[in-house]
Motif scaffolding. Sequence first.
Motif, PDB file in Angstrom:
ATOM      1  N   LEU A  27     -10.100  -8.976  -0.856  1.00 50.16           N
ATOM      2  CA  LEU A  27     -10.714  -7.877  -1.662  1.00 50.16           C
ATOM      3  C   LEU A  27     -11.181  -6.757  -0.811  1.00 50.16           C
ATOM      4  N   GLU A  28     -11.986  -7.027   0.179  1.00 44.99           N
ATOM      5  CA  GLU A  28     -12.604  -6.009   0.714  1.00 44.99           C
ATOM      6  C   GLU A  28     -11.588  -5.083   1.686  1.00 44.99           C
ATOM      7  N   ARG A  29     -10.669  -5.851   2.423  1.00 43.34           N
ATOM      8  CA  ARG A  29      -9.690  -5.266   2.887  1.00 43.34           C
ATOM      9  C   ARG A  29      -8.974  -4.225   2.018  1.00 43.34           C
ATOM     10  N   ASN A  30      -8.494  -4.357   1.199  1.00 42.59           N
ATOM     11  CA  ASN A  30      -7.684  -3.872   0.307  1.00 42.59           C
ATOM     12  C   ASN A  30      -8.550  -2.867  -0.849  1.00 42.59           C
ATOM     13  N   LEU A  42       0.749  -1.123  -0.157  1.00 41.52           N
ATOM     14  CA  LEU A  42      -0.111   0.115   0.089  1.00 41.52           C
ATOM     15  C   LEU A  42       0.925   1.192  -0.114  1.00 41.52           C
ATOM     16  N   ALA A  43       1.945   1.197   0.708  1.00 47.90           N
ATOM     17  CA  ALA A  43       2.824   2.522   0.760  1.00 47.90           C
ATOM     18  C   ALA A  43       3.664   2.701  -0.678  1.00 47.90           C
ATOM     19  N   VAL A  73      -8.730  -9.969 -12.957  1.00 47.73           N
ATOM     20  CA  VAL A  73      -9.224 -11.045 -12.487  1.00 47.73           C
ATOM     21  C   VAL A  73      -8.933 -11.172 -11.038  1.00 47.73           C
ATOM     22  N   ALA A  74      -7.914 -11.080 -10.734  1.00 46.85           N
ATOM     23  CA  ALA A  74      -7.438 -11.159  -9.318  1.00 46.85           C
ATOM     24  C   ALA A  74      -7.961  -9.953  -8.399  1.00 46.85           C
ATOM     25  N   LEU A  81      -2.725  -8.574  -3.119  1.00 42.90           N
ATOM     26  CA  LEU A  81      -3.834  -7.778  -2.169  1.00 42.90           C
ATOM     27  C   LEU A  81      -4.831  -8.602  -2.314  1.00 42.90           C
ATOM     28  N   GLY A  82      -5.402  -9.237  -3.452  1.00 47.82           N
ATOM     29  CA  GLY A  82      -6.508 -10.095  -3.845  1.00 47.82           C
ATOM     30  C   GLY A  82      -6.523 -11.063  -2.657  1.00 47.82           C
ATOM     31  N   VAL A  83      -5.447 -11.833  -2.672  1.00 49.56           N
ATOM     32  CA  VAL A  83      -5.269 -13.052  -1.912  1.00 49.56           C
ATOM     33  C   VAL A  83      -5.426 -12.391  -0.309  1.00 49.56           C
TER      34      VAL A  83
END
Length: 166
Positions: free
Chosen positions: A43-46, A10-11, A99-100, A38-40
């Motif tokens: 998805l909601e968190r990121n 994220l940084a 897709v990810a 980030l998908g792994v």
Amino acid sequence: VRARVREYLLAEQESDGSWFGRWGTNYIYGTWSALVALGVDGLERNQEAIERAVAWLEARQNEDGGWGEGNETYHDPGLSGTGSCSRAFQTGWALLGLVAAGRGDSTAVHRGAEYLASTQSDRGDWPDPWFTAPGFPRVFYLKYHGYSRYFPLWALATARQSWQRT
């Protein structure tokens, strides 16, 4: 460990939503790689970072449905995600990233898959004369011949699997 990886990714996200790639050319490669991670992670968190990356990828899709980025982006980041033409392996990276990010059934993914299907050779591969990665940017570049064979195929298979789930 997962939290530290998330914080690092994220940084490192660029203000435009992309990620610098380094080992492949370049921002499309980096953005695909970060979206998979980030998908792994969730998805909601990121979601915010993922939305920005998806918008960046979609904005760089070419008229023909593919994506392409030149090695010039190593010395001019303002050119990130752009190039003289679409390339099958970079289109594959973009599709894998989308897709990810949970966008497998998006218009961008369908257009990218159509580009790959329409540019595949009779032999089943995607011939590509371009360099595919930096050795040392501005010094020498590499051509990994497998990139234009396995990334497009992997992306098409992954997109198809995502369509079957919806």
